[in-house]
Motif scaffolding. Structure first.
Motif, mmCIF file in Angstrom:
data_model
loop_
_atom_site.group_PDB
_atom_site.id
_atom_site.type_symbol
_atom_site.label_atom_id
_atom_site.label_comp_id
_atom_site.label_asym_id
_atom_site.label_seq_id
_atom_site.Cartn_x
_atom_site.Cartn_y
_atom_site.Cartn_z
ATOM 1 N N LEU A 48 0.814 -1.209 0.000
ATOM 2 C CA LEU A 48 0.000 0.000 0.000
ATOM 3 C C LEU A 48 0.852 1.266 0.000
ATOM 4 O O LEU A 48 0.334 2.367 0.175
ATOM 5 N N ARG A 49 2.144 1.100 -0.225
ATOM 6 C CA ARG A 49 3.073 2.224 -0.117
ATOM 7 C C ARG A 49 2.718 3.367 -1.064
ATOM 8 O O ARG A 49 2.908 4.529 -0.749
ATOM 9 N N SER A 50 2.194 3.033 -2.245
ATOM 10 C CA SER A 50 1.901 4.072 -3.236
ATOM 11 C C SER A 50 0.407 4.257 -3.464
ATOM 12 O O SER A 50 -0.008 4.765 -4.506
ATOM 13 N N PHE A 51 -0.381 3.831 -2.470
ATOM 14 C CA PHE A 51 -1.826 3.913 -2.605
ATOM 15 C C PHE A 51 -2.442 4.740 -1.485
ATOM 16 O O PHE A 51 -2.019 4.656 -0.334
ATOM 17 N N SER A 52 -3.451 5.509 -1.811
ATOM 18 C CA SER A 52 -4.365 6.041 -0.822
ATOM 19 C C SER A 52 -5.412 4.960 -0.564
ATOM 20 O O SER A 52 -5.769 4.201 -1.473
ATOM 21 N N MET A 53 -5.901 4.872 0.671
ATOM 22 C CA MET A 53 -6.850 3.836 0.979
ATOM 23 C C MET A 53 -8.053 4.395 1.723
ATOM 24 O O MET A 53 -7.999 5.505 2.261
ATOM 25 N N ALA A 54 -9.120 3.608 1.750
ATOM 26 C CA ALA A 54 -10.344 4.054 2.406
ATOM 27 C C ALA A 54 -11.149 2.843 2.866
ATOM 28 O O ALA A 54 -10.890 1.709 2.462
ATOM 29 N N TRP A 55 -12.104 3.119 3.726
ATOM 30 C CA TRP A 55 -13.088 2.133 4.141
ATOM 31 C C TRP A 55 -14.479 2.675 3.810
ATOM 32 O O TRP A 55 -14.770 3.855 4.045
ATOM 33 N N PHE A 56 -15.291 1.814 3.266
ATOM 34 C CA PHE A 56 -16.693 2.105 3.008
ATOM 35 C C PHE A 56 -17.531 1.038 3.701
ATOM 36 O O PHE A 56 -17.014 -0.007 4.104
ATOM 37 N N ARG A 57 -18.820 1.277 3.823
ATOM 38 C CA ARG A 57 -19.710 0.267 4.400
ATOM 39 C C ARG A 57 -21.057 0.285 3.683
ATOM 40 O O ARG A 57 -21.441 1.311 3.103
ATOM 41 N N GLN A 58 -21.729 -0.843 3.748
ATOM 42 C CA GLN A 58 -23.019 -0.955 3.093
ATOM 43 C C GLN A 58 -23.963 -1.805 3.944
ATOM 44 O O GLN A 58 -23.630 -2.934 4.296
ATOM 45 N N SER A 59 -25.125 -1.240 4.250
ATOM 46 C CA SER A 59 -26.169 -1.949 4.984
ATOM 47 C C SER A 59 -27.209 -2.425 3.995
ATOM 48 O O SER A 59 -27.339 -1.877 2.902
ATOM 49 N N PRO A 60 -27.991 -3.451 4.352
ATOM 50 C CA PRO A 60 -29.026 -3.956 3.438
ATOM 51 C C PRO A 60 -29.978 -2.850 3.002
ATOM 52 O O PRO A 60 -30.481 -2.086 3.830
ATOM 53 N N GLY A 61 -30.187 -2.754 1.705
ATOM 54 C CA GLY A 61 -31.114 -1.777 1.170
ATOM 55 C C GLY A 61 -30.565 -0.374 1.062
ATOM 56 O O GLY A 61 -31.279 0.548 0.652
ATOM 57 N N LYS A 62 -29.321 -0.187 1.425
ATOM 58 C CA LYS A 62 -28.715 1.148 1.369
ATOM 59 C C LYS A 62 -27.537 1.162 0.412
ATOM 60 O O LYS A 62 -26.958 0.124 0.103
#
Length: 127
Positions: A29-43
């Motif tokens: 991941l040295r040359s990457f920006s990273m993120a976290w996302f989330r998803q709930s049912p129906g959203k």
């Protein structure tokens, strides 16, 4: 090619903590920006947190002060420390990464700003 695998999800009571991991393979991941996302049912999938290649961090208002995003020193694993969990945090959590530094806020907060995605890990918070 970068592959991402999330782990660390599970069932926790409200007020508890979990630490999600995002293991990178193929490249670091040295040359990457990273993120976290989330998803709930129906959203729709929603932004949770981001860590840019420059070291800037961004958080959704709903998790600010409770969640923390980081990478290990070897840049092979990303983390999402989640404290004071609430039932509304229940979702599948996805790790994402994109080469370089985001050009604008859309690239930070938007799904289209990230080329590489993991398969997700389930987080369930009971009341």
């Amino acid at each position: 090619q970068l592959q991402l695998v999330e782990s660390g999800g599970g069932l926790v009571q409200a007020g508890g903590s979990l630490r999600l991991s995002c293991a990178a393979s193929g490249r670091t991941l040295r040359s990457f920006s990273m993120a976290w996302f989330r998803q709930s049912p129906g959203k729709e999938r929603e932004f949770v947190a981001a860590l840019t290649l420059r070291g800037d961090t961004y958080y959704a208002d709903s998790v600010k002060g409770r969640f923390a995003i980081s990478k290990d020193s070897a840049k092979t694993t990303g983390f999402l420390q989640m404290d004071s969990l609430k039932p509304e945090d229940t979702a599948v959590y996805y790790c994402a990464a994109d080469p370089g530094i985001p050009a604008n806020s859309g690239d930070v907060y938007g799904i289209r700003g990230y080329k590489f995605w993991g398969q997700g890990t389930q987080v369930t918070v009971s009341s």
